[in-house]
Design an enzyme around this catalytic site. Structure first.
Site, short mmCIF file in Angstrom:
data_model
loop_
_atom_site.label_atom_id
_atom_site.label_comp_id
_atom_site.label_asym_id
_atom_site.label_seq_id
_atom_site.Cartn_x
_atom_site.Cartn_y
_atom_site.Cartn_z
N TYR A 116 -9.79 9.41 18.88
CA TYR A 116 -10.86 8.85 18.06
C TYR A 116 -11.06 7.35 18.25
O TYR A 116 -11.81 6.73 17.51
CB TYR A 116 -10.65 9.25 16.59
CG TYR A 116 -10.91 10.73 16.43
CD1 TYR A 116 -12.18 11.21 16.18
CD2 TYR A 116 -9.89 11.65 16.65
CE1 TYR A 116 -12.44 12.58 16.11
CE2 TYR A 116 -10.13 13.02 16.58
CZ TYR A 116 -11.42 13.47 16.32
OH TYR A 116 -11.67 14.83 16.27
N TYR A 167 -11.48 -9.17 10.87
CA TYR A 167 -11.60 -9.85 9.58
C TYR A 167 -11.96 -11.32 9.75
O TYR A 167 -12.65 -11.91 8.92
CB TYR A 167 -10.31 -9.72 8.78
CG TYR A 167 -10.04 -8.31 8.31
CD1 TYR A 167 -10.89 -7.69 7.41
CD2 TYR A 167 -8.93 -7.60 8.75
CE1 TYR A 167 -10.66 -6.39 6.97
CE2 TYR A 167 -8.68 -6.31 8.32
CZ TYR A 167 -9.54 -5.71 7.43
OH TYR A 167 -9.30 -4.42 7.00
N GLN A 170 0.80 -1.22 0.00
CA GLN A 170 0.00 0.00 0.00
C GLN A 170 0.84 1.28 0.00
O GLN A 170 0.29 2.38 -0.08
CB GLN A 170 -0.93 0.01 1.22
CG GLN A 170 -1.96 -1.10 1.21
CD GLN A 170 -2.75 -1.18 2.50
OE1 GLN A 170 -2.69 -0.29 3.33
NE2 GLN A 170 -3.51 -2.25 2.67
N GLU A 215 -15.34 5.14 8.89
CA GLU A 215 -15.82 6.31 9.64
C GLU A 215 -15.70 7.62 8.87
O GLU A 215 -14.81 7.80 8.03
CB GLU A 215 -15.01 6.46 10.93
CG GLU A 215 -15.13 5.30 11.90
CD GLU A 215 -14.36 5.52 13.18
OE1 GLU A 215 -14.35 4.60 14.01
OE2 GLU A 215 -13.76 6.62 13.37
N HIS A 229 -1.30 0.59 5.72
CA HIS A 229 -1.84 1.64 6.60
C HIS A 229 -0.87 2.81 6.79
O HIS A 229 -0.54 3.20 7.91
CB HIS A 229 -2.21 1.05 7.96
CG HIS A 229 -3.30 0.03 7.91
ND1 HIS A 229 -3.91 -0.47 9.04
CD2 HIS A 229 -3.91 -0.59 6.86
CE1 HIS A 229 -4.83 -1.36 8.70
NE2 HIS A 229 -4.85 -1.44 7.37
#
Length: 398
Positions: free
Chosen positions: A274, A285, A109, A264, A171
């Site tokens: 948060y 998962y 990613q 979100e 991430h």
């Protein structure tokens, strides 16, 4: 989901545009795009064009004051499209921009990520960008800037490095937002090391805020707290791939991936926690609750809106363009796993309407921008596309 009379009708899709295989998770990197022929101008509401359809997992687009544009590709390339007669000239492949950092690593990613122009770009030519960088301990999210002139970057310098580096390639975040004072917000993902998102002694799972030169503003919420990093504006974030500041209200909106569900939408404010991974609307998962299964907890901020099943939101824009006056103040968010583009209407921090802008889009949406009377969308494929959405009739279509 409610439907608006202003939504474009369903787009016809050819069989050649369908992807074989099973459900794609947000982090998958091998998806190929449906056929460009599958996108046709809609008869009502919006016209859809494909100015470019040969990008390698594009991540961000930035529009230049001279009428040109820059597009980052996750594989580690930056492409310049010079100004044409009607905005950027996307007829060619794009000119490769030299001068990117040597420590950029395209892995899973990670790679070249977001782009943002300094508010005074026309004078100083500073281009800001985030990328996955190789550091001690693995990879991390890094913010840098360079002067973009004559198709190249010069004077490249690192402004912020998320610490520590983490092994693995997921991430990273990562979006860049300027406020009206020249301060810079950057989202940093939890890097797959979820518990660190509750430890503000590091930068994992945070939103950071720095001056345009990378120094720390004195009014950041944790300045002077030895147990917390000075750069942190907010924490408890999983993986934020959409962030935008409303120029009319100064509100900083953010979207982030949950695990299996629990994606979100938040308003990011100074010092807030948060909640990830202590509170979540999603599940593991493998099935079952995240942690203790809490969806709210004192001292932690619950989302304004969440999605289950997951859409894997990426890209976020606020509509402040007279071409879309009926949608003024609404948000646009892309969906990777959801293969969608959504329009959200909030009133007093409560969601009152959610529409698919292009039902049947069937593309992994990575970036969304509103610019010069159009909505611009990048699709996360190889080849990936740049789409331009305009009110029907604005470009000669009926």
């Amino acid at each position: 989901m409610t439907n608006s009379a202003n939504s474009a009708p369903a787009l016809r899709r050819g069989l050649a545009g369908l992807l074989a295989g099973s459900f794609l998770l947000a982090g998958c990197s091998g998806a190929s795009a449906p056929s460009p022929d599958a996108l046709e101008a809609s008869a009502d509401g919006l016209s859809v064009e494909v100015p470019h359809d040969a990008l390698d997992h594009p991540w961000a687009v930035a529009f230049l004051p001279d009428g040109g544009a820059l597009i980052s590709e996750r594989s580690g390339t930056l492409r310049h499209f010079p100004a044409g007669d009607d905005g950027p000239d996307f007829s060619g492949r794009g000119e490769l921009v030299s001068g990117l950092p040597d420590d950029l690593r395209a892995r899973n990613q990670g790679g070249l990520l977001d782009l943002a122009l300094h508010p005074d770009f026309a004078d100083n030519h500073w281009l800001y960008f985030t990328y996955a960088a190789s550091v001690d301990g693995g990879l991390t999210t890094r913010l840098a800037r360079g002067r973009f002139e004559d198709g190249a970057l010069s004077d490249v310098e690192t402004l912020f490095t998320a610490e520590p580096g983490v092994r693995g390639g997921r991430h990273f975040g990562s979006r860049i937002v300027f406020d009206d004072t020249g301060r810079v917000f950057v989202s940093v993902g939890d890097r797959g090391d979820r518990d660190q998102a509750q430890d503000p002694s590091n930068h994992i799972g945070t939103i950071v805020r720095v001056h345009d030169d990378g120094s720390v503003p004195d009014d950041n919420p944790f300045v002077g707290d030895d147990a917390r990093r000075d750069e942190i504006w907010a924490y408890g974030v999983r993986n934020s791939q959409g962030m935008v500041m409303d120029p009319d209200t100064g509100v900083l909106w953010e979207n982030q991936h949950g695990p299996r569900g629990g994606d979100e939408i938040n308003i990011i404010e100074a010092g807030n926690n948060y909640g990830w991974p202590v509170i979540s609307q999603g599940e593991e998962y493998s099935g079952g609750p995240v942690g203790d299964g809490l969806t709210e907890k004192e001292g932690m901020v619950s989302p304004l809106h969440h999605w289950t099943p997951a859409i894997a939101p990426s890209g976020l824009a606020v509509i402040r363009d007279p071409a879309f006056a009926e949608w003024d103040g609404d948000l646009l968010t892309g969906g990777l796993a959801g293969r969608t583009l959504l329009r959200l209407t909030f009133e007093d921090r409560e969601l009152v309407n959610e529409d698919e802008v292009l039902p049947g889009l069937d593309r992994r949406v990575r970036d969304v921008r509103v610019h010069d009377g159009a909505i611009w969308v990048l699709t996360d494929h190889n080849p990936g596309e740049l789409l331009r959405l305009r009110p029907a009739g604005d470009n000669g279509s009926e």
